[in-house]
Design a protein around this motif. Structure first.
Motif, PDB file in Angstrom:
ATOM      1  N   HIS A  39      40.359  38.224  36.732  1.00 28.02           N
ATOM      2  CA  HIS A  39      39.960  39.239  35.765  1.00 28.02           C
ATOM      3  C   HIS A  39      40.008  40.587  36.473  1.00 28.02           C
ATOM      4  CE1 HIS A  39      36.148  37.859  37.706  1.00 28.02           C
ATOM      5  NE2 HIS A  39      35.941  39.161  37.799  1.00 28.02           N
ATOM      6  N   LYS A  40      40.017  41.636  35.715  1.00 28.29           N
ATOM      7  CA  LYS A  40      40.109  42.978  36.291  1.00 28.29           C
ATOM      8  C   LYS A  40      38.902  43.257  37.174  1.00 28.29           C
ATOM      9  CE  LYS A  40      40.609  47.831  34.857  1.00 28.29           C
ATOM     10  NZ  LYS A  40      41.838  48.165  35.580  1.00 28.29           N
ATOM     11  N   LYS A  41      39.145  43.803  38.360  1.00 29.16           N
ATOM     12  CA  LYS A  41      38.072  44.131  39.290  1.00 29.16           C
ATOM     13  C   LYS A  41      37.267  45.313  38.782  1.00 29.16           C
ATOM     14  CE  LYS A  41      35.677  44.460  43.133  1.00 29.16           C
ATOM     15  NZ  LYS A  41      34.639  43.479  43.489  1.00 29.16           N
ATOM     16  N   GLU A  81      40.087  40.343  40.428  1.00 34.28           N
ATOM     17  CA  GLU A  81      39.110  39.529  41.162  1.00 34.28           C
ATOM     18  C   GLU A  81      39.438  38.079  40.847  1.00 34.28           C
ATOM     19  OE1 GLU A  81      36.432  39.363  43.990  1.00 34.28           O
ATOM     20  OE2 GLU A  81      36.642  41.308  42.998  1.00 34.28           O
ATOM     21  N   ILE A  82      39.683  37.272  41.885  1.00 35.02           N
ATOM     22  CA  ILE A  82      40.130  35.896  41.671  1.00 35.02           C
ATOM     23  C   ILE A  82      39.104  35.106  40.866  1.00 35.02           C
ATOM     24  CG2 ILE A  82      39.174  34.984  43.830  1.00 35.02           C
ATOM     25  CD1 ILE A  82      42.549  34.045  42.266  1.00 35.02           C
ATOM     26  N   ASN A 132      47.052  42.653  41.379  1.00 35.70           N
ATOM     27  CA  ASN A 132      47.029  42.566  42.843  1.00 35.70           C
ATOM     28  C   ASN A 132      45.622  42.120  43.255  1.00 35.70           C
ATOM     29  OD1 ASN A 132      47.654  42.905  45.543  1.00 35.70           O
ATOM     30  ND2 ASN A 132      47.389  45.128  45.516  1.00 35.70           N
ATOM     31  N   VAL A 133      45.528  41.012  43.995  1.00 33.28           N
ATOM     32  CA  VAL A 133      44.223  40.442  44.337  1.00 33.28           C
ATOM     33  C   VAL A 133      44.058  40.424  45.856  1.00 33.28           C
ATOM     34  CG1 VAL A 133      42.711  38.435  44.051  1.00 33.28           C
ATOM     35  CG2 VAL A 133      44.365  38.990  42.279  1.00 33.28           C
ATOM     36  N   ASN A 134      42.845  40.610  46.323  1.00 28.55           N
ATOM     37  CA  ASN A 134      42.558  40.569  47.752  1.00 28.55           C
ATOM     38  C   ASN A 134      42.849  39.180  48.323  1.00 28.55           C
ATOM     39  OD1 ASN A 134      40.273  39.899  49.953  1.00 28.55           O
ATOM     40  ND2 ASN A 134      40.877  42.034  50.127  1.00 28.55           N
TER      41      ASN A 134
END
Length: 289
Positions: free
Chosen positions: A133-135, A150-151, A184-186
Motif C-alpha cells: 500500500h502507499k507509504k 509499504e510491503i 518502489n518498496v524498501n
C-alpha cells in the motif's frame, strides 16, 4: 594452500551446521558496496549457489539505490529522500524498475547460472507476487512520497515451491499497489517480510559495514551478539544511527515475526556468508530474541 588435514577439519566442523540447515530457508539481503563491486557480487552469488547445493533454501532480496541515483543523475534528475525513502515520481519509478528488475535481478540470475546454479527473478511487475500500500508517515500524513510503497504481502507458496525445486528466488523490491500501480518498496522491509512469512531460520543482511559497532570508526568495537532489548537501547542512546537504524529495525521486526536469528555482516569479506552460517564464531553481529 591448506593441507588435506585442514580441509578435513573444516568439513567436520561444518557438518553439524550443514545438517541443521537442510531444507531450511535463509533470506539474504544483498546491499551496499556488495551490489556495486564487480569482484564482490560474483563471489557472493557463488556462495549463495553453494548454500543451495548443500541443501539450504536461500532466497535473495536485493536493493539498488546507488545505481538508481546514478541513472537519475545521468538523465538530469535529482534524487530526493525523506526519512530514508526516495521520493518516486513516474520518471523515477521507470528508472527504478529498469535498474532493479531489468538490470540487477538479471545480472544476479546470470551470475548464478555461470556457476551451475538455477535462479529466477521475482517482483511485483506483471504479477501480484509482492503487494503493498502507499507509504504514509503517521506523524505527517500530508507528506507525499509519490509511488513509494509499504510491503503488505508476499506470495509465500510460490517462493516455497521455487525453493523446493532447487531454484533460487531473486527478489527485486517493486510491488503492486491496491490501485494496480507499481510502487518502489524498501528492500530491507521486503527481506524481513519474506523471512517472517516463510518462518526462515535466518535473515542475513550483507552490507558494507561489519555489523553494529559501539564506535563506527573502530572495527574492534564490533558487537558480536545483541538482543532485541539491547538494540532498542542502542538506538535510543545514539550508538546505532543513520542507515544502520532501518536495518536493525528490520531485524527486530523479523525476530518478532518468528525468524530464528538475524545477522548483519560485511559483504566485502570473502565468503562472509558461509563463515556466518557454517562456523560457531560467525563474523558479524547476530541479533536474537
Amino acid at each position: 594452500m591448506s593441507s588435506p588435514l585442514t580441509k578435513a577439519r573444516v568439513l567436520l566442523e561444518a557438518l553439524p551446521y550443514i545438517k541443521a540447515f537442510d531444507r531450511k530457508i535463509v533470506v539474504i539481503k544483498i546491499g551496499g558496496s556488495t551490489m556495486t563491486d564487480k569482484k564482490v557480487l560474483p563471489s557472493v552469488v557463488r556462495d549463495v549457489v553453494f548454500l543451495e547445493q548443500m541443501g539450504v533454501w536461500p532466497i535473495v532480496v536485493h536493493g539498488g539505490g546507488p545505481r538508481i541515483t546514478e541513472e537519475m543523475e545521468r538523465r538530469g534528475l535529482k534524487a530526493t529522500f525523506v526519512k530514508g525513502r526516495r521520493v518516486t515520481d513516474e520518471a523515477t519509478l521507470d528508472i527504478a524498475q529498469k535498474v532493479l528488475i531489468d538490470e540487477i535481478s538479471v545480472n544476479v540470475v546470470n551470475l548464478a547460472q555461470n556457476v551451475e546454479g538455477k535462479a529466477i527473478p521475482l517482483n511485483g511487475r506483471g504479477s501480484r507476487f509482492l503487494r503493498c500500500h502507499k507509504k504514509v508517515f503517521e506523524e505527517d500524513k500530508d507528506m507525499d512520497l509519490g509511488y513509494v510503497g509499504e510491503i503488505e504481502s508476499v506470495d509465500i507458496e510460490l517462493v516455497k515451491r521455487i525453493c523446493a525445486g532447487g531454484i533460487i528466488p531473486v527478489v527485486a523490491p517493486i510491488a503492486t499497489g491496491p490501485d494496480g500501480h507499481l510502487y518502489n518498496v524498501n528492500a530491507d522491509s521486503v527481506a524481513w517480510k519474506i523471512a517472517a512469512d516463510t518462518n526462515a531460520e535466518k535473515l542475513v543482511y550483507l552490507s558494507n559495514v561489519p555489523g553494529i559497532m559501539l564506535d563506527k570508526d573502530k572495527p574492534e568495537t564490533l558487537v558480536s551478539n545483541a538482543t532485541l532489548a539491547e538494540c532498542d537501547a542502542m538506538i535510543k542512546s545514539g550508538v546505532i544511527v543513520g542507515g544502520m537504524i532501518p536495518k536493525i529495525e528490520a531485524c527486530m521486526s523479523a525476530l518478532r515475526g518468528g525468524v530464528g536469528k538475524t545477522h548483519i555482516i560485511s559483504g566485502l569479506l570473502q565468503h562472509s556468508l558461509l563463515l556466518e552460517i557454517f562456523t560457531p564464531e560467525g563474523i558479524g553481529t547476530e541479533i536474537r530474541q
